[in-house]
Design a protein around this motif. Structure first.
Motif, mmCIF file in Angstrom:
data_model
loop_
_atom_site.group_PDB
_atom_site.id
_atom_site.type_symbol
_atom_site.label_atom_id
_atom_site.label_comp_id
_atom_site.label_asym_id
_atom_site.label_seq_id
_atom_site.Cartn_x
_atom_site.Cartn_y
_atom_site.Cartn_z
ATOM 1 N N PRO A 106 -3.116 9.137 7.812
ATOM 2 C CA PRO A 106 -2.739 8.606 6.493
ATOM 3 C C PRO A 106 -3.972 8.365 5.623
ATOM 4 O O PRO A 106 -5.000 7.895 6.107
ATOM 5 C CB PRO A 106 -2.046 7.282 6.840
ATOM 6 N N MET A 151 0.823 -1.199 0.000
ATOM 7 C CA MET A 151 0.000 0.000 0.000
ATOM 8 C C MET A 151 0.860 1.254 0.000
ATOM 9 O O MET A 151 1.985 1.252 0.507
ATOM 10 C CB MET A 151 -0.859 0.025 1.280
ATOM 11 N N GLN A 153 -8.486 -9.831 17.328
ATOM 12 C CA GLN A 153 -7.939 -10.754 16.332
ATOM 13 C C GLN A 153 -6.431 -10.883 16.471
ATOM 14 O O GLN A 153 -5.863 -11.954 16.259
ATOM 15 C CB GLN A 153 -8.282 -10.242 14.926
ATOM 16 N N ASP A 154 -5.796 -9.769 16.800
ATOM 17 C CA ASP A 154 -4.339 -9.740 16.892
ATOM 18 C C ASP A 154 -3.962 -8.599 17.814
ATOM 19 O O ASP A 154 -4.261 -7.449 17.525
ATOM 20 C CB ASP A 154 -3.734 -9.534 15.495
ATOM 21 N N HIS A 189 -5.728 -5.360 16.490
ATOM 22 C CA HIS A 189 -6.763 -5.491 15.485
ATOM 23 C C HIS A 189 -7.981 -6.158 16.110
ATOM 24 O O HIS A 189 -7.879 -7.249 16.660
ATOM 25 C CB HIS A 189 -6.200 -6.323 14.316
ATOM 26 N N PHE A 221 -7.964 5.658 7.866
ATOM 27 C CA PHE A 221 -7.409 6.131 9.122
ATOM 28 C C PHE A 221 -8.131 7.376 9.634
ATOM 29 O O PHE A 221 -8.604 8.205 8.843
ATOM 30 C CB PHE A 221 -5.924 6.461 8.957
ATOM 31 N N LEU A 233 -10.647 -8.250 6.101
ATOM 32 C CA LEU A 233 -9.870 -8.729 7.245
ATOM 33 C C LEU A 233 -8.409 -8.350 7.147
ATOM 34 O O LEU A 233 -7.750 -8.095 8.156
ATOM 35 C CB LEU A 233 -9.990 -10.262 7.343
ATOM 36 N N ILE A 234 -7.869 -8.307 5.919
ATOM 37 C CA ILE A 234 -6.431 -8.096 5.787
ATOM 38 C C ILE A 234 -6.065 -6.626 5.668
ATOM 39 O O ILE A 234 -4.903 -6.289 5.514
ATOM 40 C CB ILE A 234 -5.860 -8.873 4.591
ATOM 41 N N GLY A 235 -7.048 -5.742 5.766
ATOM 42 C CA GLY A 235 -6.745 -4.320 5.887
ATOM 43 C C GLY A 235 -6.129 -3.666 4.679
ATOM 44 O O GLY A 235 -5.440 -2.650 4.813
ATOM 45 N N THR A 236 -6.408 -4.190 3.481
ATOM 46 C CA THR A 236 -5.816 -3.567 2.298
ATOM 47 C C THR A 236 -6.412 -2.199 2.010
ATOM 48 O O THR A 236 -5.778 -1.374 1.370
ATOM 49 C CB THR A 236 -6.012 -4.461 1.065
ATOM 50 N N GLU A 237 -7.618 -1.970 2.459
ATOM 51 C CA GLU A 237 -8.251 -0.665 2.262
ATOM 52 C C GLU A 237 -8.686 -0.125 3.614
ATOM 53 O O GLU A 237 -9.880 0.023 3.893
ATOM 54 C CB GLU A 237 -9.419 -0.778 1.295
ATOM 55 N N ALA A 238 -7.703 0.138 4.446
ATOM 56 C CA ALA A 238 -7.972 0.672 5.769
ATOM 57 C C ALA A 238 -8.034 2.189 5.710
ATOM 58 O O ALA A 238 -7.195 2.836 5.083
ATOM 59 C CB ALA A 238 -6.886 0.225 6.745
ATOM 60 N N TYR A 269 -8.527 -1.083 13.909
ATOM 61 C CA TYR A 269 -7.106 -1.200 14.247
ATOM 62 C C TYR A 269 -6.651 0.014 15.049
ATOM 63 O O TYR A 269 -7.144 1.126 14.853
ATOM 64 C CB TYR A 269 -6.249 -1.261 12.974
ATOM 65 N N LEU A 296 -5.183 6.456 2.110
ATOM 66 C CA LEU A 296 -4.788 5.436 1.154
ATOM 67 C C LEU A 296 -4.818 5.980 -0.276
ATOM 68 O O LEU A 296 -5.827 6.503 -0.731
ATOM 69 C CB LEU A 296 -5.713 4.225 1.257
ATOM 70 N N THR A 305 -4.406 -11.450 9.667
ATOM 71 C CA THR A 305 -4.622 -10.229 10.430
ATOM 72 C C THR A 305 -4.437 -9.036 9.510
ATOM 73 O O THR A 305 -3.759 -9.139 8.493
ATOM 74 C CB THR A 305 -3.632 -10.123 11.606
ATOM 75 N N GLY A 306 -5.063 -7.950 9.859
ATOM 76 C CA GLY A 306 -4.922 -6.743 9.050
ATOM 77 C C GLY A 306 -3.735 -5.893 9.433
ATOM 78 O O GLY A 306 -3.652 -4.736 9.058
ATOM 79 N N PHE A 347 1.881 -0.984 14.483
ATOM 80 C CA PHE A 347 0.631 -1.671 14.794
ATOM 81 C C PHE A 347 0.546 -1.971 16.279
ATOM 82 O O PHE A 347 1.536 -2.376 16.913
ATOM 83 C CB PHE A 347 0.592 -2.965 13.982
ATOM 84 N N TYR A 357 0.335 5.259 1.187
ATOM 85 C CA TYR A 357 -0.486 6.250 1.864
ATOM 86 C C TYR A 357 0.146 7.628 1.713
ATOM 87 O O TYR A 357 1.369 7.769 1.638
ATOM 88 C CB TYR A 357 -0.613 5.928 3.361
#
Lengths: 113, 114
Positions: free
Chosen positions: A44, A34, B55-56, B48, B105, B98-103, B33, A46, A98-99, B45, A36
């Protein structure tokens, strides 16, 4: 050694220049990459993400991933003063379920009119 | 549509005090997150949530930090007691995947411990 390395700069370019921003990484499990953009005192934002290797284009922005070299790039064409910001690369691995994103330190870019 | 909202935007507390940060994610985002950036370092990080479950939490620095997400909506991050090294900017993010590719903030909470 950090998992993701990014030159903090600052990088100063004239308006209209092509900007190249880069990150290297050490974890071969990273699959999602990614970019940002962060303005001062903001969170941040994206810009784009890519999966595995290859290129992705969105307007003036192009992201490239070279997994064999563990190297990613963001190119900005026809840079504008409004592009002045800190650019952060981030990566994640789907296998970790996990994300969690691993960030580079960020490169500060200044585009001068 | 409202983005990720964080409260407060800035907090100054004395060492030993307690501070609670709040995050309201984008409506419908199950994944939430927490991240932190200390001065001169990269964003790191913390943990999550998926809905109300952790989750983590591999990034939580120590047991002075407690994160909750009751009901799977907003989340709080409590630091008790605060230490000088806890100073930094705390970011919250949320995503649908779940994998946060489009998180997305929030604007962050700037915490200063004096």
């Amino acid at each position: 050694q950090k998992e993701v390395e990014q030159d903090p700069g600052p990088l100063s370019v004239p308006e209209g220049a092509i900007v190249s921003l880069n990150c290297t990484y050490s974890n071969s499990a990273f699959q999602y990459f990614m970019w940002y953009r962060q303005y001062s005192r903001k969170g941040p934002e994206l810009l784009m993400y890519t999966y595995s290797s290859g290129n992705k284009e969105d307007g003036r922005f192009t992201a490239q991933v070279d997994k064999s070299s563990k190297y990613i790039s963001l190119f900005i064409r026809d840079s504008q003063p409004s592009d002045s910001a800190t650019y952060l690369c981030a990566m994640s691995s789907r296998s970790s379920n996990t994300g969690k994103l691993i960030f580079g330190q960020g490169t500060t870019l200044q585009v001068k009119p | 549509e409202a983005g990720v909202t964080q409260f407060p935007s800035h907090s100054v507390i004395e060492k030993g005090q307690t501070v609670t940060l709040r995050c309201d994610p984008i409506s419908g985002h199950d994944n939430l997150y927490w991240y932190r950036r200390v001065m001169g370092k990269e964003i790191k990080f913390l943990l999550h949530f998926v809905k109300e479950s952790k989750q983590d939490e591999s990034g939580m620095p120590n047991n002075r930090f407690l994160a909750e997400r009751t009901g799977g909506t907003y989340s709080t991050l409590k630091v008790q007691p605060a230490e000088l090294e806890d100073s930094g900017v705390y970011f919250c993010a949320s995503s649908q995947d779940l994998i946060g590719t489009e998180a997305f903030f929030g604007q962050g909470t700037r915490l200063t411990v004096v």
